[in-house]
Write a protein that holds these residues in place. Structure first.
Motif, PDB file in Angstrom:
ATOM      1  N   MET A  93     -11.389  11.545  22.728  1.00 13.00           N
ATOM      2  CA  MET A  93     -12.416  10.595  23.132  1.00 13.00           C
ATOM      3  C   MET A  93     -12.759   9.824  21.802  1.00 13.00           C
ATOM      4  SD  MET A  93     -13.015  10.647  26.345  1.00 13.00           S
ATOM      5  CE  MET A  93     -14.800  10.039  26.568  1.00 13.00           C
ATOM      6  N   LYS A  94     -12.255   8.923  21.616  1.00 16.16           N
ATOM      7  CA  LYS A  94     -12.326   8.001  20.297  1.00 16.16           C
ATOM      8  C   LYS A  94     -13.200   6.819  20.497  1.00 16.16           C
ATOM      9  CE  LYS A  94      -8.457   7.039  18.122  1.00 16.16           C
ATOM     10  NZ  LYS A  94      -6.885   6.525  17.506  1.00 16.16           N
ATOM     11  N   HIS A  95     -14.088   6.469  19.283  1.00 12.92           N
ATOM     12  CA  HIS A  95     -14.612   5.352  18.985  1.00 12.92           C
ATOM     13  C   HIS A  95     -13.820   4.138  19.565  1.00 12.92           C
ATOM     14  CE1 HIS A  95     -17.101   1.958  17.777  1.00 12.92           C
ATOM     15  NE2 HIS A  95     -16.138   1.688  17.033  1.00 12.92           N
ATOM     16  N   ASN A  96     -14.248   3.282  20.443  1.00 10.98           N
ATOM     17  CA  ASN A  96     -13.752   1.768  20.867  1.00 10.98           C
ATOM     18  C   ASN A  96     -14.013   0.898  19.917  1.00 10.98           C
ATOM     19  OD1 ASN A  96     -11.854   0.302  22.455  1.00 10.98           O
ATOM     20  ND2 ASN A  96     -13.594   0.251  24.029  1.00 10.98           N
ATOM     21  N   PRO A  97     -13.235   0.323  19.173  1.00 15.09           N
ATOM     22  CA  PRO A  97     -13.825  -0.903  18.437  1.00 15.09           C
ATOM     23  C   PRO A  97     -14.256  -2.206  19.318  1.00 15.09           C
ATOM     24  CG  PRO A  97     -11.905   0.017  17.298  1.00 15.09           C
ATOM     25  CD  PRO A  97     -11.946   0.779  18.659  1.00 15.09           C
ATOM     26  N   ARG A  98     -15.129  -2.661  18.900  1.00 17.34           N
ATOM     27  CA  ARG A  98     -15.744  -3.871  19.920  1.00 17.34           C
ATOM     28  C   ARG A  98     -14.600  -4.961  19.787  1.00 17.34           C
ATOM     29  NH1 ARG A  98     -17.748   0.078  21.053  1.00 17.34           N
ATOM     30  NH2 ARG A  98     -19.869   0.474  21.649  1.00 17.34           N
ATOM     31  N   LEU A  99     -13.680  -5.106  18.577  1.00 18.39           N
ATOM     32  CA  LEU A  99     -12.772  -5.732  18.698  1.00 18.39           C
ATOM     33  C   LEU A  99     -11.771  -5.949  19.852  1.00 18.39           C
ATOM     34  CD1 LEU A  99     -11.404  -8.448  17.079  1.00 18.39           C
ATOM     35  CD2 LEU A  99     -10.081  -6.714  15.755  1.00 18.39           C
ATOM     36  N   ASN A 100     -11.656  -4.813  20.047  1.00 18.25           N
ATOM     37  CA  ASN A 100     -10.682  -4.433  21.276  1.00 18.25           C
ATOM     38  C   ASN A 100     -11.098  -5.099  22.411  1.00 18.25           C
ATOM     39  OD1 ASN A 100      -9.620  -2.830  19.319  1.00 18.25           O
ATOM     40  ND2 ASN A 100      -9.274  -1.102  20.513  1.00 18.25           N
ATOM     41  N   GLU A 101     -12.483  -4.867  22.841  1.00 12.56           N
ATOM     42  CA  GLU A 101     -13.167  -5.291  23.974  1.00 12.56           C
ATOM     43  C   GLU A 101     -13.365  -6.925  24.054  1.00 12.56           C
ATOM     44  OE1 GLU A 101     -14.053  -3.645  26.425  1.00 12.56           O
ATOM     45  OE2 GLU A 101     -12.960  -1.975  25.395  1.00 12.56           O
ATOM     46  N   LYS A 102     -13.368  -7.398  22.702  1.00  9.74           N
ATOM     47  CA  LYS A 102     -13.351  -8.811  22.568  1.00  9.74           C
ATOM     48  C   LYS A 102     -12.174  -9.517  22.980  1.00  9.74           C
ATOM     49  CE  LYS A 102     -14.836 -12.713  19.545  1.00  9.74           C
ATOM     50  NZ  LYS A 102     -15.292 -12.992  18.220  1.00  9.74           N
ATOM     51  N   MET A 103     -10.887  -9.136  22.418  1.00  8.34           N
ATOM     52  CA  MET A 103      -9.737  -9.459  22.953  1.00  8.34           C
ATOM     53  C   MET A 103      -9.360  -9.346  24.165  1.00  8.34           C
ATOM     54  SD  MET A 103      -8.421 -10.819  20.007  1.00  8.34           S
ATOM     55  CE  MET A 103     -10.380 -11.281  19.779  1.00  8.34           C
ATOM     56  N   ALA A 104      -9.587  -8.050  24.822  1.00  7.01           N
ATOM     57  CA  ALA A 104      -9.461  -7.904  26.170  1.00  7.01           C
ATOM     58  C   ALA A 104     -10.019  -8.927  27.137  1.00  7.01           C
ATOM     59  CB  ALA A 104      -9.586  -6.436  26.571  1.00  7.01           C
ATOM     60  N   ARG A 105     -11.304  -9.548  26.762  1.00  6.99           N
ATOM     61  CA  ARG A 105     -12.099 -10.145  27.638  1.00  6.99           C
ATOM     62  C   ARG A 105     -11.628 -11.794  27.542  1.00  6.99           C
ATOM     63  NH1 ARG A 105     -14.845  -5.741  27.141  1.00  6.99           N
ATOM     64  NH2 ARG A 105     -16.213  -5.073  28.747  1.00  6.99           N
ATOM     65  N   LEU A 106     -10.647 -11.939  26.439  1.00 11.39           N
ATOM     66  CA  LEU A 106     -10.197 -13.430  26.495  1.00 11.39           C
ATOM     67  C   LEU A 106      -9.686 -14.147  27.897  1.00 11.39           C
ATOM     68  CD1 LEU A 106      -8.588 -13.350  22.793  1.00 11.39           C
ATOM     69  CD2 LEU A 106     -10.593 -14.403  23.556  1.00 11.39           C
ATOM     70  N   PRO A 107      -9.781 -15.369  28.157  1.00 11.56           N
ATOM     71  CA  PRO A 107      -9.489 -16.018  29.021  1.00 11.56           C
ATOM     72  C   PRO A 107      -7.863 -15.834  29.162  1.00 11.56           C
ATOM     73  CG  PRO A 107     -11.222 -17.353  28.425  1.00 11.56           C
ATOM     74  CD  PRO A 107     -10.945 -16.160  27.427  1.00 11.56           C
ATOM     75  N   GLY A 108      -7.235 -15.488  30.127  1.00 11.13           N
ATOM     76  CA  GLY A 108      -5.819 -15.635  30.171  1.00 11.13           C
ATOM     77  C   GLY A 108      -5.436 -13.856  30.125  1.00 11.13           C
ATOM     78  N   PHE A 109      -6.467 -13.127  29.730  1.00  7.71           N
ATOM     79  CA  PHE A 109      -5.955 -11.532  29.754  1.00  7.71           C
ATOM     80  C   PHE A 109      -7.091 -10.991  30.731  1.00  7.71           C
ATOM     81  CE2 PHE A 109      -4.892 -12.017  24.856  1.00  7.71           C
ATOM     82  CZ  PHE A 109      -3.733 -12.243  25.364  1.00  7.71           C
ATOM     83  N   ALA A 110      -8.099 -11.408  30.545  1.00  8.39           N
ATOM     84  CA  ALA A 110      -9.156 -10.475  31.426  1.00  8.39           C
ATOM     85  C   ALA A 110      -9.067 -11.337  32.884  1.00  8.39           C
ATOM     86  CB  ALA A 110     -10.604 -10.964  31.117  1.00  8.39           C
ATOM     87  N   ASP A 111      -8.640 -12.428  33.139  1.00  7.53           N
ATOM     88  CA  ASP A 111      -8.597 -13.068  34.443  1.00  7.53           C
ATOM     89  C   ASP A 111      -7.049 -13.140  34.950  1.00  7.53           C
ATOM     90  OD1 ASP A 111      -7.856 -14.951  32.703  1.00  7.53           O
ATOM     91  OD2 ASP A 111      -9.381 -16.555  33.463  1.00  7.53           O
ATOM     92  N   ILE A 112      -6.301 -12.683  34.380  1.00 10.66           N
ATOM     93  CA  ILE A 112      -4.787 -12.797  34.866  1.00 10.66           C
ATOM     94  C   ILE A 112      -4.493 -12.270  36.024  1.00 10.66           C
ATOM     95  CG2 ILE A 112      -3.943 -10.689  33.751  1.00 10.66           C
ATOM     96  CD1 ILE A 112      -1.401 -12.070  32.753  1.00 10.66           C
ATOM     97  N   HIS A 113      -3.540 -12.731  36.831  1.00  8.34           N
ATOM     98  CA  HIS A 113      -3.207 -12.264  38.331  1.00  8.34           C
ATOM     99  C   HIS A 113      -1.541 -11.895  38.145  1.00  8.34           C
ATOM    100  CE1 HIS A 113      -2.492 -12.203  42.676  1.00  8.34           C
ATOM    101  NE2 HIS A 113      -3.819 -11.900  42.738  1.00  8.34           N
ATOM    102  N   PRO A 114      -1.403 -10.756  38.796  1.00 15.22           N
ATOM    103  CA  PRO A 114       0.192 -10.343  38.812  1.00 15.22           C
ATOM    104  C   PRO A 114       0.955 -10.997  39.548  1.00 15.22           C
ATOM    105  CG  PRO A 114      -1.212  -9.157  40.081  1.00 15.22           C
ATOM    106  CD  PRO A 114      -2.288  -9.646  39.393  1.00 15.22           C
ATOM    107  N   LEU A 115       0.576 -12.177  40.290  1.00 10.31           N
ATOM    108  CA  LEU A 115       1.349 -13.169  41.010  1.00 10.31           C
ATOM    109  C   LEU A 115       1.384 -14.355  40.515  1.00 10.31           C
ATOM    110  CD1 LEU A 115       0.733 -12.005  44.800  1.00 10.31           C
ATOM    111  CD2 LEU A 115       2.616 -11.235  43.228  1.00 10.31           C
ATOM    112  N   GLN A 116       0.822 -14.638  39.271  1.00  9.15           N
ATOM    113  CA  GLN A 116       1.095 -15.849  38.464  1.00  9.15           C
ATOM    114  C   GLN A 116       2.343 -16.303  38.383  1.00  9.15           C
ATOM    115  OE1 GLN A 116      -3.062 -15.423  36.092  1.00  9.15           O
ATOM    116  NE2 GLN A 116      -1.751 -17.102  35.455  1.00  9.15           N
ATOM    117  N   PRO A 117       2.726 -17.520  38.352  1.00  9.99           N
ATOM    118  CA  PRO A 117       4.172 -18.038  37.911  1.00  9.99           C
ATOM    119  C   PRO A 117       4.476 -17.431  36.501  1.00  9.99           C
ATOM    120  CG  PRO A 117       3.131 -19.523  38.828  1.00  9.99           C
ATOM    121  CD  PRO A 117       2.000 -18.550  38.798  1.00  9.99           C
ATOM    122  N   ILE A 118       5.624 -17.064  36.219  1.00 10.03           N
ATOM    123  CA  ILE A 118       5.972 -16.517  35.013  1.00 10.03           C
ATOM    124  C   ILE A 118       5.704 -17.597  33.854  1.00 10.03           C
ATOM    125  CG2 ILE A 118       7.985 -15.650  33.467  1.00 10.03           C
ATOM    126  CD1 ILE A 118       7.286 -13.736  35.470  1.00 10.03           C
TER     127      ILE A 118
END
Length: 545
Positions: free
Chosen positions: A126-151
């Motif tokens: 159970m490690k500390h989770n750097p907030r930078l990780n969360e900021k990157m994961a919430r970027l548009p294109g990552f957070a709202d990606i859909h698995p059926l989008q065109p490649i």
């Protein structure tokens, strides 16, 4: 003196004018909170909504639904809902917005989290989770990606998956990686299925035995059995490591491979790993390594150099984001050159023109003609991929090496700080790795590990892992991750030493701990075996009895 609906009994002030309990149940800023059913009223709502045009009204309160008006398409609204109208009251309490916000905020304050204090859980990093990780994961294109989008519309995301895969292969010294498994046990299944596919391709599907040492994680034998293999135990030595001689003696034409955890659940590195791997390969089998404890050796040891054929990596453990990160975890599986052709689909491939392709089908002439199939419908957990790559890039190669060194240093500091207070069954086996292991040997009669754990709650700490691994009686497994400071560890050591001394002295107050938590000690066995899943009003429940 009455008992309120929560089962709490107010008490009179004691001598000296001090009250042992308050009338409200609140303890200063630690506020008592009832069940949501006790706060709200099922006959009322917090917000009033006007009836929508053409909507069925009243059905939610148990009334007979009126005849629905026809829709523009000529179908009644009842048909449009396939007849799924509620004919009884929903039974949920109606709360105003302030009541709702306060309820869940108060509950959240009764929960322990990594942002509040040290998690001494062993074998569950159970490690500390750097907030930078969360900021990157919430970027548009990552957070709202859909698995059926065109490649062509997800090239950046596929690039992240590909770069992370490259890092994982480099850090482990392996040949390929399957990114789609969702967690550790899922990754184990992926590796075992790849082993089975490789054996069947060689015409050796008759191998039905998987050897699992006593010091392995409990999911290992469960995974092997789930995949259709018979599991045989390999004993541990007195120093807590695999009995290499016993393992080698059991190898034969019926053995498909071995599943071994390294570092193992006793917190020790398997020093004979290369010898074990060579012997298993010589006997025609494969070596699966449980990589849940990779945090202890990342940047220091490459499992591929130890002869490992498959190993899962818990991204949510080794590369932060404690246990799932609020959703699925991620357990990519690195594969040796012998197993890589049998790994699952899909996988990301970088083409000559720099374009990323998602390989989802077997085709003639490709280098993956023996893929055993798919583990999941889509491609993996994008949020975990983004967090893990961010963590890796922010640390760099030297930083990742320091992660392992600091984690091991912290664990050994705890081991040597407490081995005079608590029994350390493998303390003489040399330095531990990422976690320190103690037993309940030496406590007063009638006291056990659970009393230590409950006492720690009163001291403001989440309990350590209890009664695991099974090879140690009353086991207490403690893992201080690399982000814990010496000051934080010293405070924990002081608290644990104090509770342990009380247990050794027979302090009966420990038997009813915790005393300062929002709730006192529960009957956890009864709660697990006979959970009460439906709330009933106390008066109605008593009447029913």
């Amino acid at each position: 003196m009455s008992i309120n609906a929560s089962g709490w009994r107010p008490e009179a002030p004691v001598s000296g004018g001090k009250a042992s309990r308050t009338v409200t149940g609140n303890k200063a800023l630690m506020l008592e909170e009832k069940l949501i059913f006790e706060i709200g009223d099922a006959e009322t709502t917090g917000v009033d909504f006007a009836d929508a045009d053409g909507a069925v009204t009243g059905a939610g309160l148990g009334e007979t639904p009126p005849t629905p008006s026809p829709s523009p398409e000529g179908e009644g609204s009842q048909e449009r809902l396939a007849g799924l109208f509620r004919d009884t009251a929903i039974g949920l309490p109606g709360l105003s917005e302030p009541e709702t916000v306060r309820h869940y905020t108060r509950l959240s304050r009764q929960n322990y989290g990594i942002d509040l204090g040290f998690f001494p859980l062993g074998s569950c990093t159970m490690k500390h989770n750097p907030r930078l990780n969360e900021k990157m994961a919430r970027l548009p294109g990552f957070a709202d990606i859909h698995p059926l989008q065109p490649i062509d519309s997800v090239q950046g995301a596929l690039g992240v998956i590909h770069e992370l895969a490259t890092w994982l292969i480099t850090l482990t010294g392996m040949h390929g990686v399957a990114m789609s498994p969702k967690a550790g046990a899922h990754g184990e299944l992926c590796g075992v299925l790849a082993i089975r596919a490789a054996l069947e391709a060689k015409g050796e599907g008759h191998r039905k035995i998987i050897l699992v040492p006593e010091s392995a994680h409990g999911t290992n034998p469960a995974t092997a059995a789930f995949a259709g293999y018979q599991v045989e135990d390999i004993p541990a030595t007195a120093e807590g490591r695999v009995d290499t001689a016993a393992l080698i003696a059991r190898l034969g034409p019926d053995v498909a491979g071995v599943m071994i955890t390294n570092p193992n659940t006793c917190g020790l590195f398997e020093r004979d790993m290369r010898t074990i791997s060579d012997a298993v390969h010589a006997a025609g089998g494969f070596v699966y390594c449980d990589g849940a404890n990779f945090n202890a050796i990342v940047g220091r040891v490459r499992p591929g150099d130890l002869g490992i054929d498959a190993m899962h990596i818990n991204l949510h453990k080794t590369f932060s984001t404690p246990h799932g990160g609020g959703g699925p975890g991620s357990g990519p599986v690195v594969l040796s050159e012998a197993l890589a052709p049998f790994g699952p689909l899909p996988f990301v491939a970088k083409q000559a023109d720099g374009h990323f392709a998602l390989i989802e089908e077997e085709t003639a002439g490709d280098d993956h003609p023996h893929a055993f199939g798919r583990m999941v419908a889509f491609h993996g957990q994008m949020g975990m991929f983004t967090r893990a790559l961010t963590y890796i890039l922010s640390h760099g190669a030297d930083g990742l090496r320091q992660v392992a060194e600091d984690a091991v240093l912290n664990a050994n500091y705890i081991l040597r700080s407490l081995d005079k207070t608590l029994d350390a069954p493998f303390g003489a086996s040399g330095p531990c790795m990422h976690e320190a292991l103690f037993s309940d040997n030496g406590l007063a009669a009638g006291f056990s590990t659970i009393d230590i754990a409950k006492g720690l709650i009163d001291e403001g700490f989440h309990p350590m892992t209890m009664y695991f691994p099974l090879v140690v009686h009353g086991a207490m497994l403690i893992e201080p991750t690399e982000t814990e400071s010496k000051a934080a560890i010293d405070q924990f050591v002081m608290a644990l030493r104090s509770v342990a001394e009380r247990a050794k002295a027979g302090d009966v107050s420990l038997k009813s701990a915790p005393h300062f938590a929002p709730r006192s000690r529960l009957d956890e066995t009864l709660a697990a075996r006979k959970p009460v899943l439906v709330w009933k009003e106390p008066v109605l429940a008593q009447a029913a009895e």
